[in-house]
Write a protein that holds these residues in place. Structure first.
Motif, short mmCIF file in Angstrom:
data_model
loop_
_atom_site.label_atom_id
_atom_site.label_comp_id
_atom_site.label_asym_id
_atom_site.label_seq_id
_atom_site.Cartn_x
_atom_site.Cartn_y
_atom_site.Cartn_z
N LEU A 164 6.59 48.79 10.40
CA LEU A 164 6.11 49.69 11.47
C LEU A 164 5.86 48.93 12.77
N LEU A 215 4.57 45.48 8.42
CA LEU A 215 5.47 44.67 9.25
C LEU A 215 6.61 45.53 9.80
N GLU A 232 0.98 38.74 2.99
CA GLU A 232 2.45 38.64 2.93
C GLU A 232 2.88 38.08 1.58
N LEU A 250 -3.20 37.28 7.18
CA LEU A 250 -1.93 38.01 7.07
C LEU A 250 -0.96 37.28 6.15
N GLU A 303 5.32 47.24 4.46
CA GLU A 303 5.37 48.50 5.20
C GLU A 303 4.78 48.33 6.61
N MET A 325 7.34 46.19 13.78
CA MET A 325 8.61 45.81 14.41
C MET A 325 9.31 47.04 15.00
N GLU A 326 9.20 48.18 14.34
CA GLU A 326 9.74 49.41 14.92
C GLU A 326 9.07 49.69 16.27
N MET A 356 1.09 39.37 14.77
CA MET A 356 2.53 39.35 14.48
C MET A 356 3.34 39.12 15.75
#
Lengths: 239, 589
Positions: free
Chosen positions: A184, A182, A163, A159, A180, A186-187, A70
């Motif tokens: 986490l 993605l 998606e 992936l 969910e 990005m966070e 990602m």
């Protein structure tokens, strides 16, 4: 390549560029911040091998592969795992978030109807554990390897299938799991580094977010229409 | 075993904006007041201090200042053919928690409703004919006219030190303000905030299209300000951390920065936090509330607080839930149209156009919760609805709220959500992306309502509130029309890319939309179609007054807090000036 980095790649799976080569040069501070903070960016916090509180080796390897696919290493930032994204996820799942804090947990349970959101009987830790197991099982059945043993092109294909919800996991919707996951990742990439991700404020440097102290009363007009830059500061820089 | 406490003159359920205003006014009239608040009493100097308050993950994502759904939530279904499911995580709306309530973590956009919003049904009937209003659209006139409420709007604005530019002072249209607004008795207390580059570009484009841009009225003090209570607000730092955060500069008007310092020194007022009210004890025969039962969350003990006067100031869900659970009035039945409690539940139909300006430096992280330029040309009935097939509208605004990077990562339409291409686009556009938003009205519909869920319970063992809600065709048509105007302005700004997102499909509780939920205890002139009268007094219990947006018969295309604050002062005046002299029904049912 040092032993430490080799060990990291063994643990996390998909390795990438080393950190030093990929960090863009720090932007010059536009003005002296109001609060005292170091004038030089802190040295990269990446240590020799990440340790995990709750993730198993296989779970960490899966998440490392996800994070690095990602957020691939390139001239804009190091890879997701080199930025601490897997450590971030580990800390979140080991803590109150993973245990189901701030979720209404009473039954009965039913699969979600359109518009009602999260309906899982599992807290996030259990949900991600089940999801990772299902994803790895599906990867092995479909591609002959777990995600972390696929090459980059293979990981992207896998992936994308999740998606789109085209990956048929056992017992869990791959699309829901992906959404969910993605979130986490990005966070972990963009949150304040105090949570273990966004090491050396790599994502903030990448986009040009100055972070703290964010006191722009005298700047908003002075810099209107002009690019304001500041070496990003995090909570730890003021603590 | 419930422990019965000594009677007080007045008890308030909920200590957000409306509870704080009412506590102050009742104490001023000499009453002893107890405020019961389910959440914590946070001390701003410690709880909202730098550097920790600038933590996007903690406050914006993990919602630290918001209500925990494990403590109280609702169930949701789109229509009464479905079985409702609990909202297990809050997403589309975020109820507040603790002393200060949602006033702690709001953005501060502080509008007045249009004079025509105050008499919506008669206004639309007059202009388009009564038959033009769809049969299932349950819009109603407010029982209070704009002219009656003007002074109360002004009083709330003075309390908060609102920064803005008047558009209509006693009928005289003012250059640079909103020419569509109702008359004002005077200018705003504080001058407008300094505009962002995005706001400057939006205003120029809107003007070139013949629209009427004005600065968003802001409860973010453009300059330090001392309010009529003698409380000092600081000057806004443009830190970009308003919504979901507390304010470390004391520049955002909140109960903490306007009223609570006065209440803290007031010997007649006692605020009890961590006090979870479970029930109002109702004497049906006497038509009054005798006491309030609550659980002390520190000990688990159940207590009963008798009071002469009871104020429900617990937001939309709390107010409606406590009325239903306590058996006050008759629950609304969507099938027969009979009953009133739970009626007229509304939301807001928000949408937007994301735009990308390659050659503009927007510094989007320099912002405030209410920093923006706005046009009101397509709000309410400010434009001709003949032949459009819908009623209502919304304001259109470019706000620069901050650019906290977990959530603010604009990329042009069609960009992947991850991977190399996503990274390049995120790095390229972060400083060059902005959003034009539409704050759209939501008119009550016969099927949308609140009642008690038959299955799910809260930690006190009570049934959860059940929300039956979906968007209507009127909403979707309105959203498509006004969002089209937003896109038109985005293009006139010279955007290389525009992503248009009108509201369509079904209501979804996951993506954040707005916390401007309204209705459930609507005000009105007829006890058969309303829960409270024009003084916000219950038709069924004369010593019960209900505050907050739960009394709106429908939602306008504005943020509700200005009207909520005005109505709290209006009700306080009625209690002090009329009710206390003769405690009985102020209007015969």
């Amino acid at each position: 390549m040092s032993d430490a980095i080799q060990r990291r790649q063994f643990l996390i799976g998909a390795g990438g560029a080393t950190l030093a080569a990929a960090v863009p040069p720090a932007a010059p501070a536009a003005e002296t911040p109001l609060l005292s903070a170091p004038s030089q960016p802190a040295a990269p916090q990446q240590a020799a091998g990440d340790s995990f509180q709750i993730l198993s080796a296989a779970e960490a390897a899966f998440l490392g592969a996800v994070a690095d696919t990602m957020i691939p290493a390139d001239g804009l930032s190091p890879s997701g795992s080199d930025c601490g994204v897997v450590v971030y996820i580990d800390r979140q799942l080991a803590g109150a978030y993973g245990a189901g804090s701030r979720i209404y947990t009473a039954g009965p349970f039913q699969p979600p109807q359109r518009g009602t959101g999260w309906q899982s009987p599992l807290p996030p830790l259990g949900f991600f554990r089940a999801g990772i197991a299902a994803a790895d099982h599906w990867c092995v059945a479909t591609y002959g390897h777990s995600l972390d043993h696929l090459d980059e092109a293979g990981r992207i294909v896998a992936l994308k299938a999740m998606e789109k919800g085209e990956a048929s996991f056992q017992g869990i919707a791959s699309k829901l799991f992906f959404v969910e996951l993605l979130q986490l990742v990005m966070e972990g990439f963009f949150s304040d580094p105090i949570y273990g991700g966004n090491r050396d404020k790599a994502s903030w440097r990448m986009v040009g977010y100055p972070g703290l102290p964010a006191t722009y009363r005298e700047k908003i007009e002075a810099w209107r229409g002009k690019r304001y830059e500041q070496d990003p500061q995090s909570i730890a820089d003021f603590s | 075993m419930t422990r019965r406490l000594k009677e007080v003159d007045a008890v308030l359920v909920g200590m957000g904006w409306t509870g704080s205003i009412m506590a102050r006014e009742l104490s001023r009239a000499g009453l002893s007041v107890v405020g019961l608040e389910r959440g914590q009493d946070r001390k701003p100097a410690d709880a909202f201090a730098l550097p920790g308050i600038r933590d996007e993950l903690r406050y914006a994502l993990r919602q630290e200042l918001m209500l925990d759904p494990a403590v109280q939530t609702v169930t949701l279904r789109h229509d009464d053919s479905q079985i409702a499911q609990p909202v297990r995580r809050f997403g589309s709306f975020l109820p507040g928690d603790g002393v200060g309530g949602m006033g702690t973590h709001w953005n501060g956009q502080t509008y007045r409703f249009l004079p025509s919003d105050h008499k919506l049904r008669s206004h639309l009937s007059q202009r388009y004919g009564a038959k033009a209003i769809p049969e299932d659209m349950m819009i109603a006139d407010w029982p209070i006219g704009y002219d009656e409420l003007e002074g109360h709007y002004a009083r709330f604005e003075a309390l908060c030190g609102i920064s803005g530019k008047a558009g209509n002072i006693r009928g005289e249209i003012q250059e640079g303000g909103n020419p569509f607004e109702g008359w004002r008795s005077g200018e705003y207390p504080n001058k407008p905030l300094k505009s962002s580059q995005g706001g400057v570009l939006f205003a120029a484009a809107a003007k070139s299209l013949g629209y009427h841009p004005f600065p968003s009225p802001a409860a973010n003090a453009s300059n330090p300000y001392t309010n009529p209570e003698g409380v000092k607000l600081g000057g806004c730092q443009y830190c970009g951390h308003c919504e979901r955060f507390g304010c470390e500069a004391d520049a955002k008007a909140s109960p903490q920065t306007t009223l609570l310092p006065v209440l803290a020194k007031d010997p007649r007022v006692e605020i009890r936090d961590l006090a979870y009210v479970s029930k109002l004890n109702y004497d049906r025969k006497a038509k009054r509330i005798t006491s309030v039962t609550y659980v002390d969350l520190r000990t688990g003990e159940e207590l009963e607080q008798p009071a002469g006067l009871v104020i429900l100031s617990a937001w939309v869900f709390g107010n409606t839930h406590l009325m239903l659970h306590s058996g006050i009035g008759t629950a609304y039945d969507a099938k027969t149209g009979k009953g009133t409690v739970g009626r007229n539940y509304c939301y807001q139909i928000n949408s937007g156009a994301q735009l990308f300006l390659e050659n503009e430096e927007l510094n989007p992280f320099m912002g405030t919760g209410a920093l923006g330029m706005v046009i009101d040309d397509f709000n309410g009935d400010n434009f001709d609805h003949s032949g459009l097939g819908f009623f209502g509208g919304g304001y259109v605004t470019l706000n620069t709220l901050g650019a906290r990077p977990i959530s603010f990562r604009p990329v042009p339409p069609g960009t992947p959500a991850w991977g190399k291409e996503w990274k390049a686009a995120t790095a390229k556009w972060y400083r060059h992306g902005a959003t034009i938003s539409v704050q759209g009205s939501n008119y009550a519909s016969r099927g949308n309502h609140l009642d008690l869920d038959p299955t799910y319970r809260d930690p006190l063992g009570r049934p959860l509130l059940r929300m039956t809600y979906n968007f209507t065709d009127n909403d979707r048509k309105m959203s498509a029309f006004v969002t089209g105007k937003a896109a038109e302005i985005a293009k006139a700004m010279g955007a290389q890319h525009v992503g248009v997102r009108a509201r369509s499909g079904d209501f979804d509780v996951v993506p954040y939309q707005t916390s401007h939920n309204t209705g459930g205890t609507p005000m009105g002139s007829d006890p058969h179609t309303s829960v409270v009268n024009r003084y916000l007094q219950s038709w069924d219990a004369h010593n019960l007054f209900v505050l907050g947006s739960s009394v709106f018969p429908q939602n306008a295309g504005y943020n509700p807090t200005g009207a909520v604050g005005a109505l709290a002062y209006w009700a306080a005046d009625a209690i002090v000036g009329k009710y206390l002299k003769n405690p009985s029904a102020l209007i015969p049912a």
